[in-house]
Structures are given as C-alpha cells and as structure tokens.
Design a protein around this motif. Sequence first.
Motif, PDB file in Angstrom:
ATOM      1  N   TRP A   1       0.380  10.400  -2.398  1.00  0.00           N
ATOM      2  CA  TRP A   1       0.686  11.560  -1.910  1.00  0.00           C
ATOM      3  C   TRP A   1       1.881  11.415  -0.922  1.00  0.00           C
ATOM      4  O   TRP A   1       2.485  12.700  -0.379  1.00  0.00           O
ATOM      5  CB  TRP A   1      -0.471  12.124  -1.366  1.00  0.00           C
ATOM      6  CG  TRP A   1      -1.279  11.365  -0.648  1.00  0.00           C
ATOM      7  CD1 TRP A   1      -2.261  10.585  -1.003  1.00  0.00           C
ATOM      8  CD2 TRP A   1      -1.064  11.069   0.976  1.00  0.00           C
ATOM      9  NE1 TRP A   1      -2.714   9.587   0.152  1.00  0.00           N
ATOM     10  CE2 TRP A   1      -2.156  10.020   1.289  1.00  0.00           C
ATOM     11  CE3 TRP A   1      -0.373  11.574   1.949  1.00  0.00           C
ATOM     12  CZ2 TRP A   1      -2.225   9.555   2.738  1.00  0.00           C
ATOM     13  CZ3 TRP A   1      -0.359  11.170   3.251  1.00  0.00           C
ATOM     14  CH2 TRP A   1      -1.314  10.249   3.661  1.00  0.00           C
ATOM     15  N   ALA A   2       1.876  10.356  -0.365  1.00  0.00           N
ATOM     16  CA  ALA A   2       3.268   9.942   0.409  1.00  0.00           C
ATOM     17  C   ALA A   2       4.659   9.700  -0.029  1.00  0.00           C
ATOM     18  O   ALA A   2       5.439   9.569   0.757  1.00  0.00           O
ATOM     19  CB  ALA A   2       2.742   9.059   1.538  1.00  0.00           C
ATOM     20  N   ILE A   3       4.661   9.414  -1.547  1.00  0.00           N
ATOM     21  CA  ILE A   3       5.859   8.855  -2.113  1.00  0.00           C
ATOM     22  C   ILE A   3       6.621  10.017  -2.428  1.00  0.00           C
ATOM     23  O   ILE A   3       6.432  10.955  -3.306  1.00  0.00           O
ATOM     24  CB  ILE A   3       5.588   8.027  -3.423  1.00  0.00           C
ATOM     25  CG1 ILE A   3       4.695   6.690  -2.871  1.00  0.00           C
ATOM     26  CG2 ILE A   3       6.648   7.843  -3.961  1.00  0.00           C
ATOM     27  CD1 ILE A   3       4.242   6.257  -3.981  1.00  0.00           C
TER      28      ILE A   3
ATOM     29  N   VAL B   1      10.665   0.932   0.855  1.00  0.00           N
ATOM     30  CA  VAL B   1      11.290   1.815   1.180  1.00  0.00           C
ATOM     31  C   VAL B   1      12.035   2.683  -0.052  1.00  0.00           C
ATOM     32  O   VAL B   1      12.748   1.968  -0.729  1.00  0.00           O
ATOM     33  CB  VAL B   1      12.640   1.703   2.228  1.00  0.00           C
ATOM     34  CG1 VAL B   1      13.257   3.020   2.617  1.00  0.00           C
ATOM     35  CG2 VAL B   1      11.864   0.872   3.407  1.00  0.00           C
ATOM     36  N   GLY B   2      11.639   3.678  -0.615  1.00  0.00           N
ATOM     37  CA  GLY B   2      12.504   4.340  -1.381  1.00  0.00           C
ATOM     38  C   GLY B   2      13.849   5.152  -1.224  1.00  0.00           C
ATOM     39  O   GLY B   2      14.911   4.355  -0.932  1.00  0.00           O
ATOM     40  N   GLY B   3      13.588   6.399  -1.176  1.00  0.00           N
ATOM     41  CA  GLY B   3      14.901   7.263  -0.783  1.00  0.00           C
ATOM     42  C   GLY B   3      15.515   6.973   0.501  1.00  0.00           C
ATOM     43  O   GLY B   3      16.915   6.785   0.144  1.00  0.00           O
TER      44      GLY B   3
ATOM     45  N   TYR C   1       0.771  -0.973  -0.076  1.00  0.00           N
ATOM     46  CA  TYR C   1       0.030  -0.092   0.204  1.00  0.00           C
ATOM     47  C   TYR C   1       0.760   1.291  -0.085  1.00  0.00           C
ATOM     48  O   TYR C   1       1.496   1.645   0.771  1.00  0.00           O
ATOM     49  CB  TYR C   1      -0.866  -0.039   1.095  1.00  0.00           C
ATOM     50  CG  TYR C   1      -1.694   1.368   1.445  1.00  0.00           C
ATOM     51  CD1 TYR C   1      -2.325   1.893   0.274  1.00  0.00           C
ATOM     52  CD2 TYR C   1      -1.600   2.052   2.562  1.00  0.00           C
ATOM     53  CE1 TYR C   1      -3.049   3.182   0.615  1.00  0.00           C
ATOM     54  CE2 TYR C   1      -2.240   3.324   2.719  1.00  0.00           C
ATOM     55  CZ  TYR C   1      -2.812   3.879   1.733  1.00  0.00           C
ATOM     56  OH  TYR C   1      -3.563   5.074   1.503  1.00  0.00           O
ATOM     57  N   GLU C   2       0.817   1.840  -0.912  1.00  0.00           N
ATOM     58  CA  GLU C   2       1.716   3.081  -1.199  1.00  0.00           C
ATOM     59  C   GLU C   2       0.803   4.326  -1.725  1.00  0.00           C
ATOM     60  O   GLU C   2       0.413   4.550  -2.724  1.00  0.00           O
ATOM     61  CB  GLU C   2       2.672   2.829  -2.354  1.00  0.00           C
ATOM     62  CG  GLU C   2       3.734   1.932  -1.963  1.00  0.00           C
ATOM     63  CD  GLU C   2       4.971   2.292  -2.777  1.00  0.00           C
ATOM     64  OE1 GLU C   2       6.066   2.131  -2.097  1.00  0.00           O
ATOM     65  OE2 GLU C   2       4.986   2.254  -3.826  1.00  0.00           O
ATOM     66  N   PRO C   3       0.296   5.090  -0.804  1.00  0.00           N
ATOM     67  CA  PRO C   3      -0.507   6.443  -0.937  1.00  0.00           C
ATOM     68  C   PRO C   3       0.332   7.362  -1.829  1.00  0.00           C
ATOM     69  O   PRO C   3       1.354   7.685  -1.261  1.00  0.00           O
ATOM     70  CB  PRO C   3      -0.789   7.027   0.518  1.00  0.00           C
ATOM     71  CG  PRO C   3       0.093   6.306   1.446  1.00  0.00           C
ATOM     72  CD  PRO C   3       0.605   5.013   0.955  1.00  0.00           C
TER      73      PRO C   3
ATOM     74  N   GLY D   1       4.659   1.469   1.820  1.00  0.00           N
ATOM     75  CA  GLY D   1       5.468   2.301   1.328  1.00  0.00           C
ATOM     76  C   GLY D   1       4.954   3.909   1.098  1.00  0.00           C
ATOM     77  O   GLY D   1       3.888   4.298   0.919  1.00  0.00           O
ATOM     78  N   GLY D   2       5.978   4.837   1.236  1.00  0.00           N
ATOM     79  CA  GLY D   2       5.549   6.030   1.084  1.00  0.00           C
ATOM     80  C   GLY D   2       6.403   7.017   2.317  1.00  0.00           C
ATOM     81  O   GLY D   2       6.027   7.119   3.336  1.00  0.00           O
ATOM     82  N   SER D   3       7.464   7.632   1.981  1.00  0.00           N
ATOM     83  CA  SER D   3       8.542   8.222   3.022  1.00  0.00           C
ATOM     84  C   SER D   3       8.713   7.623   4.422  1.00  0.00           C
ATOM     85  O   SER D   3       8.634   8.069   5.351  1.00  0.00           O
ATOM     86  CB  SER D   3       7.715   9.619   3.237  1.00  0.00           C
ATOM     87  OG  SER D   3       7.786  10.209   2.074  1.00  0.00           O
TER      88      SER D   3
HETATM   89  P1  PGA Z   1       9.902   6.896  -1.023  1.00  0.00           P
HETATM   90  O1  PGA Z   1       9.505   6.022  -2.123  1.00  0.00           O
HETATM   91  O2  PGA Z   1      10.160   6.022   0.411  1.00  0.00           O
HETATM   92  O3  PGA Z   1      10.954   7.745  -1.448  1.00  0.00           O
HETATM   93  O4  PGA Z   1       8.532   7.848  -0.492  1.00  0.00           O
HETATM   94  C1  PGA Z   1       9.037   4.891  -1.832  1.00  0.00           C
HETATM   95  C2  PGA Z   1       8.237   4.072  -3.260  1.00  0.00           C
HETATM   96  O5  PGA Z   1       8.147   4.795  -3.997  1.00  0.00           O
HETATM   97  O6  PGA Z   1       8.228   2.807  -3.069  1.00  0.00           O
END
Ligand code: PGA
Length: 249
Positions: free
Chosen positions: A170-172, A233-235, A166-168, A211-213
Amino acid sequence: MVKPFIAGNWKMNKTIREAVDFSNQLKNLIAGLDDRDVIIAPPFTALYPLAETLKGSNIHLSAQNLSDKAEGAFTGEVSARMLAGAGCAYVIIGHSERRTLYGEKDAVINAKIKIALASGLRPIFCIGETLDEREENRTFSVIERQIKEGLNNLITDDIRRLIVAYEPVWAIGTGKTATPEQAQEVHAYIRHLMENAYGKNIATDLPVIYGGSVNPKNIATLMAEPDIDGALVGGASLEIDSFIRIIKF
Ligand code: PGA
C-alpha cells in the motif's frame, strides 16, 4: 550495526543513454562516499553498459528480476548466470509488482533466490502486506509466510548473503509512506523471525531495508529506527537530486 544500504529500483524507466548519463553524474557526486552501500537496479538493457560506466566506482548493480530456470528454451527470460556475466552483484526478487502483476508465488520466488545464490548474486528479497491484509490484521502472518516459503530449504551461508526489503504494498508508488513506527514494528518482527530460524548473529547482521514512497524528506526519520538498515527507492531514485539527497540522508 549494518552499513546503510540504499538501492534505487528504476523499474521500467531509462534508456541506455539516460542510464549512463545518470550514472556518470552519480559516480562523481558520491565519489569517496564509502560508509554506505549504493546500488542501482536499472532495466536489463542498461546493466552491461552501466557495469562499464561504474567500473572502479563504489556503486553496485542489481537486476530487477531473473528467471527461476538455469538455461534453455524459455523465450524472453534472463538467467542468473547472464546477470552475473553482465556485471550484476544483486538481484531484486519477489517485488510486489512481480507478485501481483505477473502472478509470482512464494515457490517461484524461492526457486529464484536459490538460482541467484548459486550464481553468486545477492538476492534483495522483497516482502510486504497489501492494504487489505493490514486492515484485517494479517500483516505479521503474511510476512511470516513470505519468509518461511521464500527462504524454504536455504542454509545459513545462503542467508548471510541476503538482503530483506520490507515493502508494504500500500506504500509503493502511492506517496503513502509507512510511518517510521509502522516500519520499525515490522522490521523488528522480521529480525525476530530470522533470529528464531537462523540464530542471533545472522539476524543482527542481516540488512533489512524499507521500501515504499521513500523520499528525501522521510529518509532520515526512517533510518533513525534501530531495525531499518536502508531503503529500496523507486520513484525518487529516478532524479539525480532526490536520489543523492536520499543517499546522503
Ligand atoms: P516507490 O517504489 O519508492 O516509488 O514507492 C519502491 C519500490 O517499489 O521498490
């Protein structure tokens, strides 16, 4: 109770050398840590070198995308069978960047999930609402549509191999994390939909990750929620220190 599942999505970052250096460090720093699943999703170019680097370790590889076609004249595409052959165990499908920047619709995502499963890859199936959809109170209906269409015509044995993220939207990459309560609410809804469609056992065992920040500061409170089984986890997965702190939350 699902084993915590922590995946780093590197997106379009790191050369082969950078990826190998990072993975060598990571491998040493989490050697013996087997009470969680750790996954790295590097760019395509680094997959095979990392498969070699990570041989015998407890870290698994994911691709970030794949073709919805099996093989043939599709310039620039990479197939499920090629990914499996490169040492990949997982593949991210339906990431919001693919949906919004590259126009991937639910039907294509469904085809990608099927072809990934047919090659033995485990899909990390991403869903989530945009800010507008949340503000218009459409979060649940968007999630329901994405699940229904994304998983169209899959059988129970397929669902057992799935991870849902689940990746909102607006939070990515915005630094704006969903609160643990906001995430939990949607995770519980996802599990409820999956239980209705595939039964209680499948829904209970399904890893539903957020996922999302995600960062080292918010991971523990997110993971404390009953329906959050891990993180995409992205960044914060690009730096070894922050990724390690997230893995060892
Ligand atoms: P973020 O990216 O942790 O940089 O928000 C998450 C993702 O896009 O999977």
